[in-house]
Design a protein around this motif. Structure first.
Motif, PDB file in Angstrom:
ATOM      1  N   THR A   6       0.833  -1.192   0.000  1.00 19.47           N
ATOM      2  CA  THR A   6       0.000   0.000   0.000  1.00 19.47           C
ATOM      3  C   THR A   6       0.874   1.251   0.000  1.00 19.47           C
ATOM      4  O   THR A   6       1.897   1.311   0.691  1.00 19.47           O
ATOM      5  CB  THR A   6      -1.050   0.004   1.137  1.00 19.47           C
ATOM      6  OG1 THR A   6      -1.881   1.155   0.948  1.00 19.47           O
ATOM      7  CG2 THR A   6      -0.441   0.027   2.518  1.00 19.47           C
ATOM      8  N   ILE A   7       0.475   2.203  -0.823  1.00 19.22           N
ATOM      9  CA  ILE A   7       1.246   3.433  -1.023  1.00 19.22           C
ATOM     10  C   ILE A   7       0.343   4.605  -0.646  1.00 19.22           C
ATOM     11  O   ILE A   7      -0.640   4.899  -1.346  1.00 19.22           O
ATOM     12  CB  ILE A   7       1.703   3.576  -2.496  1.00 19.22           C
ATOM     13  CG1 ILE A   7       2.365   2.290  -3.003  1.00 19.22           C
ATOM     14  CG2 ILE A   7       2.630   4.780  -2.657  1.00 19.22           C
ATOM     15  CD1 ILE A   7       2.782   2.329  -4.487  1.00 19.22           C
ATOM     16  N   GLN A   8       0.614   5.221   0.476  1.00 23.56           N
ATOM     17  CA  GLN A   8      -0.149   6.386   0.914  1.00 23.56           C
ATOM     18  C   GLN A   8       0.570   7.060   2.084  1.00 23.56           C
ATOM     19  O   GLN A   8       1.613   6.586   2.518  1.00 23.56           O
ATOM     20  CB  GLN A   8      -1.590   6.027   1.274  1.00 23.56           C
ATOM     21  CG  GLN A   8      -1.799   4.758   2.103  1.00 23.56           C
ATOM     22  CD  GLN A   8      -3.275   4.385   2.215  1.00 23.56           C
ATOM     23  OE1 GLN A   8      -4.125   5.252   2.286  1.00 23.56           O
ATOM     24  NE2 GLN A   8      -3.582   3.103   2.255  1.00 23.56           N
ATOM     25  N   CYS A  16      -6.673   7.338   9.465  1.00 20.09           N
ATOM     26  CA  CYS A  16      -6.919   7.309   8.024  1.00 20.09           C
ATOM     27  C   CYS A  16      -5.690   6.660   7.385  1.00 20.09           C
ATOM     28  O   CYS A  16      -4.763   6.245   8.082  1.00 20.09           O
ATOM     29  CB  CYS A  16      -7.137   8.710   7.448  1.00 20.09           C
ATOM     30  SG  CYS A  16      -5.734   9.817   7.528  1.00 20.09           S
ATOM     31  N   SER A  17      -5.691   6.575   6.093  1.00 22.94           N
ATOM     32  CA  SER A  17      -4.567   6.071   5.286  1.00 22.94           C
ATOM     33  C   SER A  17      -3.807   4.921   5.974  1.00 22.94           C
ATOM     34  O   SER A  17      -4.392   3.913   6.296  1.00 22.94           O
ATOM     35  CB  SER A  17      -3.650   7.219   4.839  1.00 22.94           C
ATOM     36  OG  SER A  17      -3.455   8.168   5.837  1.00 22.94           O
ATOM     37  N   LEU A  18      -2.496   5.061   6.197  1.00 24.81           N
ATOM     38  CA  LEU A  18      -1.729   3.897   6.662  1.00 24.81           C
ATOM     39  C   LEU A  18      -2.113   3.403   8.053  1.00 24.81           C
ATOM     40  O   LEU A  18      -1.978   2.206   8.333  1.00 24.81           O
ATOM     41  CB  LEU A  18      -0.223   4.198   6.652  1.00 24.81           C
ATOM     42  CG  LEU A  18       0.475   4.043   5.305  1.00 24.81           C
ATOM     43  CD1 LEU A  18       1.980   4.238   5.460  1.00 24.81           C
ATOM     44  CD2 LEU A  18       0.194   2.674   4.693  1.00 24.81           C
ATOM     45  N   THR A  19      -2.576   4.305   8.930  1.00 26.95           N
ATOM     46  CA  THR A  19      -2.928   3.818  10.278  1.00 26.95           C
ATOM     47  C   THR A  19      -4.203   2.968  10.237  1.00 26.95           C
ATOM     48  O   THR A  19      -4.540   2.308  11.229  1.00 26.95           O
ATOM     49  CB  THR A  19      -3.059   4.962  11.323  1.00 26.95           C
ATOM     50  OG1 THR A  19      -4.077   5.865  10.907  1.00 26.95           O
ATOM     51  CG2 THR A  19      -1.739   5.690  11.519  1.00 26.95           C
ATOM     52  N   GLY A  78      -3.607   5.171  -1.962  1.00 25.53           N
ATOM     53  CA  GLY A  78      -4.593   6.064  -1.346  1.00 25.53           C
ATOM     54  C   GLY A  78      -4.137   7.505  -1.509  1.00 25.53           C
ATOM     55  O   GLY A  78      -3.627   7.875  -2.577  1.00 25.53           O
ATOM     56  N   TYR A  79      -4.279   8.276  -0.449  1.00 26.47           N
ATOM     57  CA  TYR A  79      -3.927   9.705  -0.480  1.00 26.47           C
ATOM     58  C   TYR A  79      -2.472   9.900  -0.920  1.00 26.47           C
ATOM     59  O   TYR A  79      -1.560   9.284  -0.374  1.00 26.47           O
ATOM     60  CB  TYR A  79      -4.120  10.275   0.925  1.00 26.47           C
ATOM     61  CG  TYR A  79      -3.746  11.730   1.106  1.00 26.47           C
ATOM     62  CD1 TYR A  79      -4.722  12.718   1.081  1.00 26.47           C
ATOM     63  CD2 TYR A  79      -2.421  12.103   1.324  1.00 26.47           C
ATOM     64  CE1 TYR A  79      -4.393  14.048   1.264  1.00 26.47           C
ATOM     65  CE2 TYR A  79      -2.083  13.439   1.507  1.00 26.47           C
ATOM     66  CZ  TYR A  79      -3.074  14.398   1.478  1.00 26.47           C
ATOM     67  OH  TYR A  79      -2.738  15.709   1.663  1.00 26.47           O
ATOM     68  N   PRO A 107      -8.737   7.240  -5.158  1.00 34.45           N
ATOM     69  CA  PRO A 107      -8.249   8.600  -5.466  1.00 34.45           C
ATOM     70  C   PRO A 107      -8.596   9.594  -4.365  1.00 34.45           C
ATOM     71  O   PRO A 107      -9.301  10.591  -4.586  1.00 34.45           O
ATOM     72  CB  PRO A 107      -8.983   8.919  -6.778  1.00 34.45           C
ATOM     73  CG  PRO A 107     -10.261   8.153  -6.675  1.00 34.45           C
ATOM     74  CD  PRO A 107      -9.972   6.909  -5.878  1.00 34.45           C
ATOM     75  N   ALA A 108      -8.097   9.323  -3.166  1.00 36.20           N
ATOM     76  CA  ALA A 108      -8.454  10.098  -1.971  1.00 36.20           C
ATOM     77  C   ALA A 108      -7.992  11.551  -2.130  1.00 36.20           C
ATOM     78  O   ALA A 108      -6.803  11.840  -1.978  1.00 36.20           O
ATOM     79  CB  ALA A 108      -7.799   9.457  -0.748  1.00 36.20           C
ATOM     80  N   MET A 109      -8.901  12.436  -2.472  1.00 37.20           N
ATOM     81  CA  MET A 109      -8.505  13.837  -2.688  1.00 37.20           C
ATOM     82  C   MET A 109      -9.640  14.820  -2.386  1.00 37.20           C
ATOM     83  O   MET A 109      -9.416  16.038  -2.408  1.00 37.20           O
ATOM     84  CB  MET A 109      -8.029  14.037  -4.139  1.00 37.20           C
ATOM     85  CG  MET A 109      -9.081  13.708  -5.172  1.00 37.20           C
ATOM     86  SD  MET A 109      -8.463  13.955  -6.855  1.00 37.20           S
ATOM     87  CE  MET A 109      -9.913  13.418  -7.768  1.00 37.20           C
ATOM     88  N   ALA A 110     -10.835  14.315  -2.112  1.00 29.31           N
ATOM     89  CA  ALA A 110     -11.969  15.240  -1.964  1.00 29.31           C
ATOM     90  C   ALA A 110     -13.129  14.571  -1.247  1.00 29.31           C
ATOM     91  O   ALA A 110     -13.222  13.346  -1.208  1.00 29.31           O
ATOM     92  CB  ALA A 110     -12.435  15.684  -3.361  1.00 29.31           C
ATOM     93  N   ASP A 111     -14.022  15.391  -0.711  1.00 28.71           N
ATOM     94  CA  ASP A 111     -15.266  14.879  -0.130  1.00 28.71           C
ATOM     95  C   ASP A 111     -16.246  16.046   0.004  1.00 28.71           C
ATOM     96  O   ASP A 111     -15.836  17.214  -0.008  1.00 28.71           O
ATOM     97  CB  ASP A 111     -14.998  14.255   1.256  1.00 28.71           C
ATOM     98  CG  ASP A 111     -16.026  13.176   1.599  1.00 28.71           C
ATOM     99  OD1 ASP A 111     -16.954  12.952   0.797  1.00 28.71           O
ATOM    100  OD2 ASP A 111     -15.882  12.555   2.664  1.00 28.71           O
ATOM    101  N   HIS A 112     -17.501  15.743   0.109  1.00 33.42           N
ATOM    102  CA  HIS A 112     -18.553  16.747   0.284  1.00 33.42           C
ATOM    103  C   HIS A 112     -18.434  17.891  -0.735  1.00 33.42           C
ATOM    104  O   HIS A 112     -18.572  19.065  -0.391  1.00 33.42           O
ATOM    105  CB  HIS A 112     -18.546  17.302   1.714  1.00 33.42           C
ATOM    106  CG  HIS A 112     -18.605  16.223   2.752  1.00 33.42           C
ATOM    107  ND1 HIS A 112     -19.711  15.407   2.928  1.00 33.42           N
ATOM    108  CD2 HIS A 112     -17.673  15.760   3.633  1.00 33.42           C
ATOM    109  CE1 HIS A 112     -19.472  14.526   3.886  1.00 33.42           C
ATOM    110  NE2 HIS A 112     -18.238  14.707   4.326  1.00 33.42           N
TER     111      HIS A 112
END
Ligand code: PXL
Length: 280
Positions: A6-8, A16-19, A78-79, A107-112
């Motif tokens: 995993t690359i983030q 979030c992400s790696l944790t 991920g991010y 493509p973790a880059m945005a929400d709402h």
């Protein structure tokens, strides 16, 4: 033993992400190798976060792994913090891609309806290029709308809107697209997916809880990776990831810090392992 890469980023606080990816994929019984791209004090929704970019280290790490002849059954991204990082990650994927492995891009880059803090609009084009080389993409509706240059509709959209986004995503390149955070009614929330090769849509909905929590997209993607690694088909992977996300969220509902510090995915890990058939 299978090995996921995993690359983030790694955000010290604010799950979030790696944790999330590391413990969840490990609980799925699969080795989780990590390529941390950035070290942050917290995720970027906290005021004043620190940010140490590891971009320069990435090629050397990949070079070492190539020398060792390492192979990865899934490469899951991920991010990523910058356009340059996305380009390097693309090169790393091309290097370690083989006939068997799955490339899954969140493509973790945005929400709402908004890009996360620190992202410029040009970042979306770079992420689109990364999605193009994936087998599976797992965006939320905001990310899908950004990637496809389509209108973002927050609530009250039609099934055709979601199906259009899913097909648009597979037109970018991947065989399978999965959209998270889909809801066609006030009381249900879930995910919908499309497989281009069989021209089939899948969906899975659970009861909708009245609160939103940060980090649930990463949790869902990590749980999906773990399920696919265990041989589950995409429709079962979506069911398992959705049920695990709901269980984590329910374990957090009364936590006043949960909104930004993240969900209690730890206490729900036995639920995940049961869904995978690992424990009774
Ligand atoms: O959960 C997505 C995510 C991952 N990593 C960092 C973030 C975010 C979302 O805000 O800021 C650093």
């Amino acid at each position: 033993m299978k090995r996921v890469l995993t690359i983030q980023d790694i955000s010290g606080v604010g799950k979030c992400s790696l944790t999330e990816a590391l413990p969840i994929i490990s609980a799925a019984g699969v080795e989780c190798a990590v390529l941390p791209t950035t070290v942050l004090s917290t995720h970027t929704a906290f005021e004043g976060f620190t940010f140490h970019d590891l971009t320069e280290d990435l090629p050397g790490i990949a070079e070492h792994w190539a020398k060792l002849g390492l192979q990865f059954s899934t490469i899951y991204t991920g991010y990523l913090g910058s356009i340059h990082q996305v380009e390097l990650v693309k090169a790393i994927i091309e290097r370690f891609r083989d006939e068997q492995n799955i490339v899954l891009v969140d493509p973790a880059m945005a929400d709402h309806g908004k890009l996360y803090a620190g992202f410029v609009p040009e970042f979306v084009g770079a992420m689109k290029g990364l999605c193009a080389i994936a087998d599976v993409v797992v965006p939320n509706i905001t990310e899908a709308a950004f990637l496809l240059g389509q209108e973002y509709i927050a609530e009250g959209y039609s099934e055709d809107y979601i199906k259009g986004l899913l097909k648009g995503l597979t037109d970018l390149g991947p065989r399978t697209s999965v959209l998270t955070g889909v809801s066609f009614s006030e009381d249900k929330l879930g995910a919908m997916a499309y497989d281009r090769e069989t021209d089939t849509f899948f969906s899975y909905f659970t009861d909708r809880e009245p609160k939103n929590f940060h980090g649930t997209g990463d949790l869902f993607a990590s749980a999906l990776v773990g399920a696919l690694e265990n041989g589950f088909a995409i429709e079962d992977g979506i069911r398992i990831a959705s049920e695990y996300t709901l269980a984590s969220l329910r374990a957090t509902l009364n936590d006043p810090e949960g909104r930004w510090y993240g969900v209690n995915f730890e206490e729900a890990l036995p639920v995940y392992m049961r869904l995978l058939g690992k424990v009774l």
